[in-house]
Write an enzyme that holds these catalytic residues in place. Structure first.
Site, PDB file in Angstrom:
ATOM      1  N   ALA A 104       0.854  -1.194   0.000  1.00  0.00           N
ATOM      2  CA  ALA A 104       0.000   0.000   0.000  1.00  0.00           C
ATOM      3  C   ALA A 104       0.886   1.239   0.000  1.00  0.00           C
ATOM      4  O   ALA A 104       2.097   1.146   0.209  1.00  0.00           O
ATOM      5  CB  ALA A 104      -0.892   0.013   1.234  1.00  0.00           C
ATOM      6  N   LYS A 105       0.312   2.381  -0.251  1.00  0.00           N
ATOM      7  CA  LYS A 105       1.038   3.645  -0.107  1.00  0.00           C
ATOM      8  C   LYS A 105       0.026   4.753   0.108  1.00  0.00           C
ATOM      9  O   LYS A 105      -1.099   4.679  -0.382  1.00  0.00           O
ATOM     10  CB  LYS A 105       1.842   3.942  -1.386  1.00  0.00           C
TER      11      LYS A 105
END
Ligand code: GLU
Length: 417
Positions: A104-105
């Site tokens: 994720a980011k």
């Protein structure tokens, strides 16, 4: 700059690796798209009483191997496509070092240097509240990235905990030691890079070497520090506002004491060697090793032509464009790719999460040994894979190992319903 965006590059990379691995087309298609993308408009009360709206994102690529994991960056140039690309890179990174996380980011379009501490705190807390439904200790665990650190992580932990009514340190990693942070997390990314560099130098049979570091922030400064400790002379460093070069060796500890790693302007005050306003000096100096540790797409084909290093260890995420990568390959420069080289950060994040879940606090020695072991094993695994598959690069080897691990998990999970 590359003519293509980082997202186009990582998708192209995935396609190529998928073909080499003869993966099912459906799985590749599945992995090209993030599973969830959230965009929020974060209202922040400014110190003067006015209100600014900041755009924020959290992109969750895949959780096939475990909870989503990845940092949150604050930067004026953040785009949704960039965050999507970085979320995908997190998936590969966690898979390369074989830790049970997905990718994720997060990112907020803002310039924290133009905001007060109170404004950054209000931004962080409101952003956290607005993504609180999709993060969580077993859902998605954020961490620091560009322009965020332990301070922001403490605010995220506190906001999330306040919303749930009890203290939940395991919702975020990279926290201060006082609230469940891990020993050794601060320098973990830089140290991991230096460990990879050491392993690569062994493989290449290089001794008595020197290194140039492009980007002297949280990652680059500690990479420099550990390279120095491992006996490699640091001859050039830079921030986005300038560089310092000294063939006799940069005093890394002095540069850190001067705060070059937290305030980019201070590079111009470095008292020895040659200081210049050109941030790209480290790319071209006569060092055996180059560590790009600033931003994505820094090494373009034009710049790649001028690089003299024999070994590049990627500290930043996506610092080399695919066109530049080809040139480096032609020049027979050994490249340790980002998803392996900078995985030390997320590795110690994982250790921090484990400590939090068990309400334990491990010694620095224990954390350091685990980090070293994980980095060395992962480097050796990828290098062995490279030797077995003639004519591939370390990047292709790392990607192939990572994509294969994720694809196998996806295949076993199946598509519901
Ligand atoms: N932002 C770091 C990275 O790009 C750390 C991520 C983490 O610890 O979850 O690897």
């Amino acid at each position: 700059m590359s003519s293509k965006s980082l997202l186009e590059n990582v998708i192209q990379q995935l396609e190529l690796v998928g073909e080499s691995l003869k993966l099912d087309r459906n799985i590749i298609e599945f992995l090209k798209h993030p599973k969830r993308t959230v965009e929020v408009s974060v209202p922040v009360k400014r110190d003067d009483g006015s209100i600014s709206i900041f755009k924020g994102y959290r992109v969750q690529h895949t959780d096939a191997r475990g909870p989503y994991k990845g940092g949150i960056r604050y930067h004026p140039d953040v785009t949704l496509d960039e965050i999507k690309a970085l979320a995908m890179l997190m998936t590969w990174k966690c898979a390369v070092v074989d830790i049970p996380y997905g990718g994720a980011k997060g990112g907020v379009i803002c310039d924290p240097y133009k905001m007060s501490t109170n404004e950054v705190e209000r931004l962080t807390r409101r952003y956290t509240a607005m993504v609180s439904d999709i993060i969580g200790p077993f859902r998605d665990v954020p961490a620091p990235d560009i322009n965020t650190g332990a301070r922001e992580m403490a605010w995220i932990m506190d906001t999330y905990s306040q919303l749930h009514g009890y203290l939940i340190p395991e919702v975020v990693t990279g926290k201060p030691l006082t609230v469940g942070g891990s020993e050794g997390r601060l320098d973990a990314t830089g140290k991991g890079i230096a460990i990879c560099a050491k392993e690569a130098l062994k493989v290449l049979g290089l001794e008595k070497t020197s290194v140039a570091i492009h980007g002297f922030g949280k990652v680059g400064s500690y990479a420099a520090y550990w390279m120095n400790k491992f006996g490699v002379k640091v001859i050039a460093i830079s921030t986005h506002l300038g560089s310092a070069y000294d063939s006799g060796g940069i005093n890394v500890e002095l540069a850190m004491e001067m705060g070059v790693n937290s305030d980019a302007r201070r590079i111009m005050n470095y008292p020895k060697g040659q200081v210049s306003k050109d941030p790209d000096v480290p790319l071209y100096v006569d060092a055996d090793v180059l560590i790009p540790a600033s931003m994505e797409n820094v090494i373009t084909s034009k710049k790649a032509e001028r690089i003299k290093a024999k070994l590049i260890v990627e500290g930043a995420n996506g610092p080399t464009t695919p066109e530049a990568d080809k040139i480096l390959e032609e020049k027979k420069i050994f490249v340790v790719p980002d998803i392996l080289a900078n995985a030390g950060g997320v590795t110690v994040s994982y250790l921090e999460w484990l400590q939090n879940l068990h309400r334990e606090h491990w010694s620095l020695n224990e954390v350091s040994n685990k980090l070293e072991e994980r980095m060395v094993t992962s480097f050796k695994d990828i290098y062995r894979f490279l030797l077995k598959n003639k004519n591939i690069s370390m990047r292709e080897a790392a990607m192939m190992v990572a994509v294969k691990r994720v694809a196998s998990a996806l295949k076993d999970l199946g598509v519901w319903p």
